[in-house]
Design a protein around this motif. Structure first.
Motif: not given
Length: 333
Positions: A12-34
């Motif tokens: 999903i993040a790749k569709q925005f043009g970003i590569k994700v090296s780390a991620q965590n789920r904050i709550r339902g449907g919300i993710y922090r990506v780095v």
């Protein structure tokens, strides 16, 4: 709604043009990506339809250009060019900057004042975005919303009279149902005696872009200032509704300490004046027994138990003296 695996979040993040090296789920449907270079973003599922989301995006882009700090996309950056993407499950996601900082504390009057200032700036900047037709307005819905919620409470009281719940819950509702309904009727009476009718007939003059669910969890404080976040409930309404939401969400867990509301209102008034009718309309929503309504729903954060019902009724009773103090504040200002 479904949650996503690590691989799917990356896609999903790749569709925005970003590569994700780390991620965590904050709550339902919300993710922090780095990203590999350390940039942080919030990837959030939005339940709105695409057309509504386009409108929200257009409004927030306008507000952002006019100064207020928002956690929203920056179209000048590669990852901010797309307003949203659609996952393989057909769900809509937005990518916004991850705002580092802290939530304001209702125990800090300085924090609460900052929230009032930020909300007023949001309303002021959003007002100029409402050109042409007024879309997604809830200005005219106040009577029907209060009536529908009161009917729901009445149905629960009727069920309690038929002993449809556990004995302690049924007895509590039977005993206190008339008091709860009295508060609902008082709210409707306050609405009838306000200038609401004239306000709803002039949405262009009185409507503002509302956040819709302001409170300590939807502001972030850092060295740059006070950010507003989480815009799923953005709509057009009277500013009194947004002020009510911030006051309600800030005061309900602090025994309705009026100094918290005073700090919010003081901050708001630093930016723009409030009218007598604004205070009346804030009182309408505060007087409606909303906390009890949430427990009766049951709202997932408030379980349907006797202890929660007692807590809610105690809250409604405290609001009575709180409203008196709000009226005194209005008289002084």
């Amino acid at each position: 709604m479904s949650e996503y695996s690590s691989t799917h979040v990356k896609k999903i993040a790749k569709q925005f043009g970003i590569k994700v090296s780390a991620q965590n789920r904050i709550r339902g449907g919300i993710y922090r990506v780095v990203t590999p270079d350390g940039r942080k973003f919030s990837l959030k599922r939005m339940t709105k339809q695409t057309a509504r989301l386009r409108w929200i995006d257009r409004m927030l882009m306008h507000v952002q250009r006019n100064g207020p700090l928002l956690a929203w996309r920056n179209p000048q950056t590669p990852e901010g060019r797309k307003p949203h993407v659609i996952s393989r499950k057909g769900e809509i996601f937005v990518l916004t900057p991850w705002i580092s900082g802290r939530e304001p504390s209702p125990l800090s009057l300085t924090d609460m004042r900052a929230c009032g200032i930020a909300l007023a700036k949001f309303h002021k900047a959003g007002k100029t975005a409402l050109k042409g037709g007024i879309f997604h307005s809830q200005i005219g819905t106040w009577y029907s919303t209060l009536h529908t919620r009161q009917q729901y409470i009445q149905k629960k009281i009727a069920k309690a009279r038929a002993n449809s719940f556990s004995r302690p819950i049924s007895r509590f509702i039977q005993r206190n149902g008339p008091e709860i309904l009295r508060y609902a009727n008082q709210a409707k009476a306050l609405l009838r005696s306000s200038e609401y009718e004239s306000y709803r007939q002039s949405p262009r003059q009185n409507g503002v872009l509302c956040h819709g669910d302001g409170g300590p969890s939807n502001f972030i404080l850092n060295d740059k200032g006070t950010y507003l976040i989480d815009f799923e409930t953005v709509h057009v309404d009277l500013r009194a509704y947004d002020l009510y939401r911030v006051i309600y969400n800030s005061c309900k867990d602090y025994r309705w300490d009026f100094s918290i509301a005073k700090a919010i209102l003081d901050g708001y008034r630093e930016v723009t004046n409030l009218k007598k009718t604004d205070y009346k309309l804030i009182r309408v929503w505060l007087r409606f027994p909303f906390t009890t309504y949430l427990v009766l729903c049951p709202f997932k954060r408030f379980p349907f138990t006797e202890s929660r019902l007692k807590w809610a009724l105690d809250s409604e009773r405290r609001i009575s003296s709180f409203l008196q103090k709000l009226e005194e504040y209005e008289t002084r200002h």
